[in-house]
Design an enzyme around this catalytic site. Structure first.
Site, PDB file in Angstrom:
ATOM      1  N   ARG A  66       0.845  -1.187   0.000  1.00  0.00           N
ATOM      2  CA  ARG A  66       0.000   0.000   0.000  1.00  0.00           C
ATOM      3  C   ARG A  66       0.881   1.238   0.000  1.00  0.00           C
ATOM      4  NH1 ARG A  66      -1.720   0.490   4.552  1.00  0.00           N
ATOM      5  NH2 ARG A  66      -1.219  -1.512   5.469  1.00  0.00           N
ATOM      6  N   TYR A 196      -1.790  -3.766  -6.513  1.00  0.00           N
ATOM      7  CA  TYR A 196      -1.533  -4.391  -5.205  1.00  0.00           C
ATOM      8  C   TYR A 196      -2.813  -4.459  -4.356  1.00  0.00           C
ATOM      9  CZ  TYR A 196      -0.197  -5.254  -0.503  1.00  0.00           C
ATOM     10  OH  TYR A 196      -0.151  -5.801   0.748  1.00  0.00           O
ATOM     11  N   LYS A 205      -9.661  -2.759   1.870  1.00  0.00           N
ATOM     12  CA  LYS A 205      -9.408  -1.587   2.715  1.00  0.00           C
ATOM     13  C   LYS A 205     -10.272  -0.394   2.293  1.00  0.00           C
ATOM     14  CE  LYS A 205      -5.984  -3.805   4.704  1.00  0.00           C
ATOM     15  NZ  LYS A 205      -6.055  -4.297   6.081  1.00  0.00           N
ATOM     16  N   HIS A 225     -10.222  -2.658  11.807  1.00  0.00           N
ATOM     17  CA  HIS A 225      -9.099  -3.459  11.289  1.00  0.00           C
ATOM     18  C   HIS A 225      -8.809  -4.568  12.312  1.00  0.00           C
ATOM     19  CE1 HIS A 225      -4.716  -3.226   9.577  1.00  0.00           C
ATOM     20  NE2 HIS A 225      -5.403  -4.184   9.014  1.00  0.00           N
ATOM     21  N   SER A 247      -1.031  -3.812  10.245  1.00  0.00           N
ATOM     22  CA  SER A 247      -0.715  -4.789   9.203  1.00  0.00           C
ATOM     23  C   SER A 247       0.595  -5.508   9.519  1.00  0.00           C
ATOM     24  CB  SER A 247      -0.561  -4.091   7.850  1.00  0.00           C
ATOM     25  OG  SER A 247      -1.766  -3.488   7.498  1.00  0.00           O
ATOM     26  N   CYS A 249       1.440  -7.727  11.790  1.00  0.00           N
ATOM     27  CA  CYS A 249       1.836  -7.900  13.197  1.00  0.00           C
ATOM     28  C   CYS A 249       1.308  -9.229  13.736  1.00  0.00           C
ATOM     29  CB  CYS A 249       1.296  -6.766  14.062  1.00  0.00           C
ATOM     30  SG  CYS A 249       2.236  -5.256  13.924  1.00  0.00           S
ATOM     31  N   GLY A 250       0.969 -10.150  12.862  1.00  0.00           N
ATOM     32  CA  GLY A 250       0.585 -11.486  13.324  1.00  0.00           C
ATOM     33  C   GLY A 250      -0.911 -11.690  13.503  1.00  0.00           C
ATOM     34  N   ASP A 272      -8.614  -9.996   9.320  1.00  0.00           N
ATOM     35  CA  ASP A 272      -8.184  -8.635   8.969  1.00  0.00           C
ATOM     36  C   ASP A 272      -9.217  -7.554   9.266  1.00  0.00           C
ATOM     37  OD1 ASP A 272      -6.168  -6.925   7.927  1.00  0.00           O
ATOM     38  OD2 ASP A 272      -7.232  -6.783   6.025  1.00  0.00           O
ATOM     39  N   SER A 364       5.296 -10.404   0.334  1.00  0.00           N
ATOM     40  CA  SER A 364       4.649 -11.349  -0.584  1.00  0.00           C
ATOM     41  C   SER A 364       3.457 -11.963   0.130  1.00  0.00           C
ATOM     42  CB  SER A 364       5.629 -12.421  -1.059  1.00  0.00           C
ATOM     43  OG  SER A 364       6.246 -13.064   0.031  1.00  0.00           O
ATOM     44  N   ARG A 365       2.481 -12.400  -0.656  1.00  0.00           N
ATOM     45  CA  ARG A 365       1.174 -12.750  -0.067  1.00  0.00           C
ATOM     46  C   ARG A 365       0.624 -14.059  -0.605  1.00  0.00           C
ATOM     47  NH1 ARG A 365      -1.286  -8.939   3.741  1.00  0.00           N
ATOM     48  NH2 ARG A 365       0.234  -7.276   3.842  1.00  0.00           N
ATOM     49  N   ARG A 396       3.541  -3.825  17.852  1.00  0.00           N
ATOM     50  CA  ARG A 396       4.926  -4.233  18.118  1.00  0.00           C
ATOM     51  C   ARG A 396       5.545  -3.214  19.054  1.00  0.00           C
ATOM     52  NH1 ARG A 396       7.331  -7.744  14.254  1.00  0.00           N
ATOM     53  NH2 ARG A 396       5.716  -8.391  12.799  1.00  0.00           N
TER      54      ARG A 396
END
Ligand code: SAT
Ligand code: MN
Length: 580
Positions: A66, A196, A205, A225, A247, A249-250, A272, A364-365, A396
């Site tokens: 993004r 993307y 989003k 979110h 985004s 962060c697990g 998400d 990568s996704r 984090r």
């Protein structure tokens, strides 16, 4: 085209503007998917990987995340976009976009994709149409949103002014000529120059967070979110938790956590986005999405075996590396023998261990439908949603923030969210690892003035028949040497268990001004590799670090101007006084 006059007129307008060679209403029938994929293979948009329906897409090398500085809120008033969004005058934006989109589809197929967000047939359901010239976007939308004839039926029965209209164009993929524009007043999204995920899959989003947050503000609900999980306790009680993390962060790993504690079970509803509405006896939530768009690197048999097995079929991988036998590979998976040939994310021939940098792109996704997931909750498609018992806010944070703590009340819970901070990750362009405030993990996603958004959160206390408990969590605490002191991943179930026991009222707390902390005796930490010093750090608060934190929060609120609700500023001051 769709049989709804106003929408058809809009589609005709887009055809006239963009001038495509063909137009296709894309409902993702098996025939359409087959044709789309073979066309994409022919043009080099995707290539098959080994296994059942697994595909690789390589993006343009500059189109990998993004771009927040190219993301705009085009509300009539600049003050409605607020201090954290980039604002563009809607008329000026429309003029620029009209220019960009003129003839922009020439020689290409225009896909018209009617989609729904949220399970069909309930109060949560919202309809949208995305128009795009990108087959990759069409294929991804078919996995990430609900599409098909049932959706067109629902769309037909919906008030046209409620339908979100999105138009996307691949363009020249020039990063400086990239535009992700939201028009909250007309429920339009215009996205140019990026394929993307967060920029181009407009249901995600753009619709489900930026526009939906505005719709939610106007209608007394929340678009957040957040992941959603269902927790089953050893006594068989079901509880539901929504959790906001920035985004990468697990969230996906927590959503798919497999409990190592006897009798505790976690099932996933979403990883998400959550839409949360007042229901008969509390706050109810659904996941508006239909798929997972997860970060590949770091996903492994140790961190997330559920996601790993989910990607064994019917999955599109974007920007991962590929082994010579056609398997996707990314950093975090088992290493291959040094010298093994492999293609990196851009398709360059490399060898394993050549020291030439990451083989897969850090952002990568994988894109897989929800139904691929072995631990999907039975309630995933329930149009009424599930009742939320607890909301978690996390980021984090190498210092200060304990492993888990409970807010004394809703206002303090909102403060936890509003003052959230996290080290940045590769999910957005820009420096990685810098601490930034990211309220409710919504900094890049709140479609209106963030101060009004805080006010809206506070006001939910007056709307809701009962309030969920709010917790702060931090899996990323470090020691003075910068080493993580909490193993995270599977062990996070220990914090979840405590949260569950707080929901049911089974355990007591140590009360502090910043929140309620667990009692040492309630932490089943015996089977975890964590030192006594680490436990001490993770479960206590340091008054001087907190004095510093509270000052930083005050400073952050000041940076947002004069409109942060007084209630939040007053609470920060009250905590400062209580801390002494
Ligand atoms: O990059 S996306 O917006 O598609 C996903 C994320 O950052 O959460
Ligand atoms: Mn996200």
């Amino acid at each position: 085209m769709l049989g709804v006059e106003l929408l058809d007129r809009w589609i005709e307008h887009v055809i006239a503007l963009c001038n495509p060679a063909n137009v296709e209403v894309f409902t993702a029938t098996p025939e359409q998917l087959l044709t789309l994929k073979s066309r994409m293979v022919e043009h080099g948009d995707i290539e098959p990987l080994s296994g059942n329906e697994r595909w690789l897409h390589r993006s343009d090398s500059t189109d990998v995340a993004r771009m927040e500085h190219r993301t705009f809120i085009c509300s009539k008033l600049e003050s409605d976009a607020g201090p954290t969004n980039h604002w563009l005058d809607p008329q000026l934006a429309a003029k620029t976009l009209d220019g960009l989109f003129t003839d922009s589809y020439s020689g290409r197929t225009m896909y018209v994709i009617p989609y729904a967000m949220a399970p069909l047939g309930g109060v949560f359901t919202q309809y949208g149409i995305e128009i795009t010239d990108s087959p990759y976007v069409a294929l991804s939308m078919a996995m990430m949103t609900r599409v098909g004839n049932e959706v067109i039926d629902g769309l037909n029965d919906t008030n046209v002014s409620d339908v979100v209209r999105g138009i996307h164009c691949t363009g020249d993929l020039d990063p400086e000529n990239r535009w992700v524009c939201h028009f909250p007043e007309s429920r339009e999204i215009w996205s140019f120059g990026s394929n993307y995920g967060g920029n181009a899959l407009l249901g995600k989003k753009c619709h489900a967070l930026r526009l939906a947050s505005v719709i939610a503000r106007d209608n007394g609900w929340l678009a957040e979110h957040m992941l959603i999980i269902e927790l089953t306790t050893p006594s068989g009680e079901k509880q539901h938790i929504a959790a906001a993390f920035p985004s990468a962060c697990g969230k996906t790993n927590l959503a798919m956590l497999e409990s190592s504690l006897d009798g505790w079970k976690i099932r996933v509803l979403g990883d998400d986005i959550a839409w949360l509405r007042p229901g008969p006896d509390g706050l109810y939530a659904v996941n508006p999405e239909f798929g997972f768009f997860g970060v590949a690197p770091g996903t492994s048999a140790k961190t997330n075996p559920v996601a790993l097995s989910m990607t064994q079929k019917n999955t599109v991988f974007t920007n991962v590396a590929v082994t010579s036998d056609g398997n996707p590979w990314w950093e975090g998976l088992d290493p291959l023998a040094v010298g093994t040939p492999i293609l990196d994310w851009q398709g360059n021939s490399r060898t394993f261990g050549d020291g030439g940098g990451p083989l897969a792109h850090p952002n990568s996704r994988f894109t897989s439908p929800l139904t691929n997931c072995a631990t999907l909750s039975d309630s995933w498609d329930n149009p009424s949603g599930v009742r939320i018992d607890a909301i978690l806010f996390g980021g984090r944070r190498p210092t200060t923030i304990p492993l888990v703590m409970e807010a004394h009340d809703w206002t303090q819970g909102v403060l936890y969210g509003a003052s959230m901070a996290s080290q940045t990750t590769a999910a957005a362009t820009g420096a990685v690892g810098v601490l930034r405030r990211d309220p409710m993990a919504m900094l890049p996603f709140c479609g209106y003035n963030i101060c009004d958004y805080f006010g809206h959160w506070l006001a939910m206390a007056d709307i809701l028949p009962s309030l969920p408990k709010v917790f702060s969590v931090n899996w990323f605490r470090q020691d003075e040497q910068g080493k993580y002191i909490w193993p995270g991943f599977g062990t996070n179930i220990h914090a979840i268990k405590w949260i569950s026991e707080r929901i049911s009222g089974a355990v007591d707390v140590a009360s502090t001004p910043v929140g309620n902390l667990p009692l040492r005796s309630d932490l089943a930490f015996d089977d975890i590799e964590v030192t006594e010093e680490a436990i001490q750090l993770l479960t206590s608060i340091d008054a001087s670090a907190w004095a510093h934190e509270l000052n930083a929060i005050t400073e952050f609120f000041r940076s947002l101007g004069d409109n942060v609700p007084e209630k939040l500023c007053d609470r920060v001051n009250a905590i400062k006084i209580d801390l002494g």
